[in-house]
Write an enzyme that holds these catalytic residues in place. Sequence first.
Site, short mmCIF file in Angstrom:
data_model
loop_
_atom_site.label_atom_id
_atom_site.label_comp_id
_atom_site.label_asym_id
_atom_site.label_seq_id
_atom_site.Cartn_x
_atom_site.Cartn_y
_atom_site.Cartn_z
N GLY A 73 78.93 50.26 -34.05
CA GLY A 73 79.54 49.50 -32.96
C GLY A 73 79.50 48.01 -33.23
CG ASN A 152 73.80 47.68 -23.23
OD1 ASN A 152 74.68 46.90 -22.88
ND2 ASN A 152 72.66 47.26 -23.76
CD GLN A 180 75.51 52.51 -24.17
OE1 GLN A 180 75.46 53.69 -23.82
NE2 GLN A 180 74.65 52.02 -25.03
CB SER A 200 78.51 53.06 -31.68
OG SER A 200 77.43 53.37 -32.52
N GLY A 201 79.20 56.01 -33.16
CA GLY A 201 78.94 57.45 -33.22
C GLY A 201 77.64 57.88 -32.57
CG HIS A 202 73.87 55.48 -32.73
ND1 HIS A 202 72.77 55.11 -32.00
CD2 HIS A 202 74.55 54.33 -32.97
CE1 HIS A 202 72.77 53.78 -31.82
NE2 HIS A 202 73.84 53.30 -32.39
CB THR A 238 83.43 54.48 -50.97
OG1 THR A 238 83.92 53.80 -52.13
CG2 THR A 238 83.59 55.98 -51.15
CB CYS A 326 59.22 41.92 -27.36
SG CYS A 326 57.68 41.13 -27.75
N1 PLP Z 1 77.58 47.56 -27.77
C1 PLP Z 1 76.86 48.19 -26.82
C2 PLP Z 1 77.27 48.11 -25.39
C3 PLP Z 1 75.73 48.93 -27.19
O1 PLP Z 1 75.00 49.54 -26.25
C4 PLP Z 1 75.36 48.98 -28.56
C5 PLP Z 1 74.13 49.70 -28.98
O2 PLP Z 1 73.18 49.81 -28.24
C6 PLP Z 1 76.16 48.31 -29.50
C7 PLP Z 1 77.26 47.61 -29.06
C8 PLP Z 1 75.84 48.33 -30.95
O3 PLP Z 1 76.17 49.58 -31.51
P1 PLP Z 1 75.55 49.98 -32.94
O4 PLP Z 1 74.12 50.31 -32.70
O5 PLP Z 1 76.34 51.18 -33.37
O6 PLP Z 1 75.76 48.83 -33.83
#
Ligand code: PLP
Length: 387
Positions: A73, A152, A180, A200-202, A238, A326
């Site tokens: 992301g 998020n 999100q 973002s995939g994860h 790649t 932190c």
């Molecule tokens: N944007 C938002 C709103 C997110 O919550 C996050 C990850 O927490 C990101 C961007 C960044 O994504 P990535 O961890 O895939 O770089």
Amino acid sequence: MSSKVVYMDNNATSAIDPLVFEEMKPFLTELYGNPSSIHTFGGQVAAHIEKAREQLAALLGASPSEIIFTSCGSESDNAAIASAVGICPKRDKIVTTKVEHPAVLNVVKEHERRGYRGALIPVDAKGRLDMKCAEELIDEDTALVSVMWANNETGNIYPVKELCALAHAKGALFHTDAVQAVGKVPMKLSEMDIDMLSLSGHKLHAPKGVGALYVRRGVRFRPYLIGGHQERGRRAGTENVASIVGLGKAAELSLAHLQDENTRVKAMRDKLENWFVANIPSVRVNGDPASRLPNTTNISFEYIEGESILMLMDVHGICASSGSACTTGSLEPSHVLRAMGVPYTSAHGAIRFSLSRFNHEDEIDFVIDKMPAIIKRLRDISPYWKK
Ligand code: PLP
């Protein structure tokens, strides 16, 4: 430490769906060819990337040719901002919000160091954008308006359609960080004018290290990663084939589970939140219940520290996040809660629970069972809590 894990931190990252992993396996073992190779062994892999592009486009309601695969992301956000300012050299302003993820906020700050002007739209106590201020900030000098689809930390959903219209009225491009939101809310980009969208995939049960940038057909785009001709010259490198295939499958599954996310998952979130509000004194919900992701609740347990709450939750295997970050050894409330003007005594005790389709009702009951003793124990030793 409990051996059981109750995972309620899906906005941080999510479990890879076993079906996603199955789909990826061949590309981590026997099908290791380079999709750009002339030979059949490598070339056959390219078709699987195209299938993933179609699966992701279906989730977004977009066309496959509008999808560029990236590494995450953050890369997508960086690429969108760099492209917009690159193709609008006469405009020097980037408008975004005070509550963006650092993947946008810090990129805007970096552009400020290079001579651009950043303008941040403020939010109210519920984290809602000041739309009047947005309208004033977006002007003929604006190259890009970048506003997240969903936050998020609070889960707040922002009026991206209206903001996109404001940007276009002044000739600016519109980008949304939908990291999100994708997979949690229905999307039909073909019926919207959004120019660029990051994901973002994860966050949707695909692996870490893969993402995508949607660039609407007809919108000029300047590549961020320059090199080979991959992704039709729009992103060199790649391809991370296995992860791209995984993202495609995850998108297909997210589309199939969208209803579940907005009914069962939402009902579990509501049950948890309502229980806290009804049964624990001095709690407050941070965010806008009228416009929020179905999986997220951000709750402040006033007069105690989020980090201490998380540590005691951890003993029971319960995973969530706090609303503090932190910085140089001291715990500062998050920039999102600060922008909302949440009082320090509340911001420090903020906990974000973010659910997914892999959570079950008995886990909600488990958390409800464990939390009162945790909160009582910490309040008993808090100098701020009036006993
Ligand atoms: N944007 C938002 C709103 C997110 O919550 C996050 C990850 O927490 C990101 C961007 C960044 O994504 P990535 O961890 O895939 O770089």
